[in-house]
Design an enzyme around this catalytic site. Structure first.
Site, PDB file in Angstrom:
ATOM      1  NE  ARG A   1      -2.481  -1.534   3.324  1.00  0.00           N
ATOM      2  CZ  ARG A   1      -2.289  -2.791   3.707  1.00  0.00           C
ATOM      3  NH1 ARG A   1      -2.664  -3.772   2.916  1.00  0.00           N
ATOM      4  NH2 ARG A   1      -1.743  -3.062   4.863  1.00  0.00           N
TER       5      ARG A   1
ATOM      6  CD  GLU B   1       1.991  -9.619  18.323  1.00  0.00           C
ATOM      7  OE1 GLU B   1       1.476  -9.238  17.246  1.00  0.00           O
ATOM      8  OE2 GLU B   1       1.347  -9.838  19.357  1.00  0.00           O
TER       9      GLU B   1
HETATM   10  P1  AMP Z   1       4.338  -1.914  11.637  1.00  0.00           P
HETATM   11  O1  AMP Z   1       5.573  -2.550  11.085  1.00  0.00           O
HETATM   12  O2  AMP Z   1       3.864  -2.566  12.898  1.00  0.00           O
HETATM   13  O3  AMP Z   1       4.473  -0.402  11.781  1.00  0.00           O
HETATM   14  O4  AMP Z   1       3.163  -2.189  10.609  1.00  0.00           O
HETATM   15  C1  AMP Z   1       3.001  -1.392   9.486  1.00  0.00           C
HETATM   16  C2  AMP Z   1       2.639  -2.193   8.274  1.00  0.00           C
HETATM   17  O5  AMP Z   1       1.596  -3.113   8.538  1.00  0.00           O
HETATM   18  C3  AMP Z   1       2.129  -1.271   7.184  1.00  0.00           C
HETATM   19  O6  AMP Z   1       2.624  -1.741   5.932  1.00  0.00           O
HETATM   20  C4  AMP Z   1       0.627  -1.371   7.276  1.00  0.00           C
HETATM   21  O7  AMP Z   1       0.039  -1.377   6.003  1.00  0.00           O
HETATM   22  C5  AMP Z   1       0.357  -2.678   8.007  1.00  0.00           C
HETATM   23  N1  AMP Z   1      -0.569  -2.537   9.159  1.00  0.00           N
HETATM   24  C6  AMP Z   1      -0.252  -2.760  10.457  1.00  0.00           C
HETATM   25  N2  AMP Z   1      -1.309  -2.579  11.259  1.00  0.00           N
HETATM   26  C7  AMP Z   1      -2.337  -2.212  10.455  1.00  0.00           C
HETATM   27  C8  AMP Z   1      -3.719  -1.850  10.685  1.00  0.00           C
HETATM   28  N3  AMP Z   1      -4.253  -1.843  11.913  1.00  0.00           N
HETATM   29  N4  AMP Z   1      -4.463  -1.499   9.626  1.00  0.00           N
HETATM   30  C9  AMP Z   1      -3.932  -1.490   8.369  1.00  0.00           C
HETATM   31  N5  AMP Z   1      -2.669  -1.830   8.084  1.00  0.00           N
HETATM   32  C10 AMP Z   1      -1.864  -2.179   9.107  1.00  0.00           C
END
Ligand code: AMP
Length: 175
Positions: free
Chosen positions: A61, A98
Site C-alpha cells: 500500500r 511479534e
Molecule cells: P508496523 O511494522 O507494525 O508499523 O506495521 C506497518 C505495516 O503493517 C504497514 O505496511 C501497514 O500497512 C500494516 N498494518 C499494520 N497494522 C495495520 C492496521 N491496523 N491497519 C492497516 N494496516 C496495518
C-alpha cells in the site's frame, strides 16, 4: 473540510482482520475520491521540509500514494518489497515481528549514494516495517530525509523506532 477529517471519513475500520484483535484501517475507499487523493498527495508535499531525491514506497500500500507523490515531484520512485519479489539483484534486511521474522528487499542499484530519500507507507503501527526500510536505504549509502504515512496508530509508539533515523515524521491522520 480539513484533510484529516476527510481522510478519516473515508477510512473503513475492519475488525479482526487479518487476525482476531486487530482493527484494520482499510484505505481502499479513499481511491473512489479523486479529489481527496489529490489533496493527500498535495498534503504530503506541503509538509516536506525539502524536496527529496527519491520516494521509497513499502509494499504494497506504500506504492499507491508513494508513486503519485514521486511523479508529482518529478523524482524517482523506488520499491521495497517482501523477499523474493524483486527481479534484479537485491540487498535484504531481516527484522523481527511479534512472532518470527520477516525480510524486505531493495534493488541494489535503486538509490544513489548520498541521495536524501523520503520513506512512505500507508500506515505506521509498531514502526518495524518502516524501520527496516530505513535500514535498507542506509545499506545502499543513501540518507533518510524523513517518513510519511497516511495513518498512524499513535498508541503503538512506532515513532520511537524511527526517531534514530529521522524525526521528520508526517502522519496525515492519527488515531
Ligand atoms: P508496523 O511494522 O507494525 O508499523 O506495521 C506497518 C505495516 O503493517 C504497514 O505496511 C501497514 O500497512 C500494516 N498494518 C499494520 N497494522 C495495520 C492496521 N491496523 N491497519 C492497516 N494496516 C496495518
Amino acid at each position: 473540510m480539513a484533510l484529516e477529517q476527510s481522510i478519516k471519513r473515508s477510512i473503513r475500520d475492519v475488525p479482526d482482520f487479518p487476525k482476531p484483535g486487530i482493527l484494520f484501517k482499510d484505505i481502499t475507499p479513499i481511491f473512489y475520491d479523486q479529489q481527496l487523493c489529490t489533496e493527500i498527495v498535495n498534503g504530503f508535499i506541503e509538509k516536506m521540509q525539502q524536496k527529496p531525491d527519491a520516494i521509497v514506497g513499502i509494499e504494497s500500500r506504500g506504492f499507491l500514494f508513494g508513486f503519485l507523490m514521486a511523479n508529482k515531484l518529478n523524482i524517482p520512485f523506488v520499491l521495497i518489497r517482501k523477499s523474493g519479489k524483486l527481479p534484479y539483484k537485491t540487498v535484504a534486511h531481516e527484522y523481527s515481528l511479534e512472532y518470527g521474522t520477516s525480510k524486505m528487499e531493495i534493488h541494489e542499484d535503486a538509490l544513489k549514494k548520498d541521495w536524501n530519500v523520503m520513506i512512505h507507507d500507508d500506515l505506521l503501527a509498531t514502526g518495524g516495517t518502516a524501520e527496516a526500510a530505513a535500514q535498507l536505504v542506509k545499506k545502499l549509502g543513501a540518507k533518510v530525509l524523513g517518513f510519511n504515512f497516511v495513518v498512524s496508530l499513535e498508541f503503538l509508539n512506532g515513532r520511537n523506532k524511527l526517531i534514530n533515523h529521522s524525526n521528520n515524521i508526517t502522519c496525515l491522520v492519527q488515531y
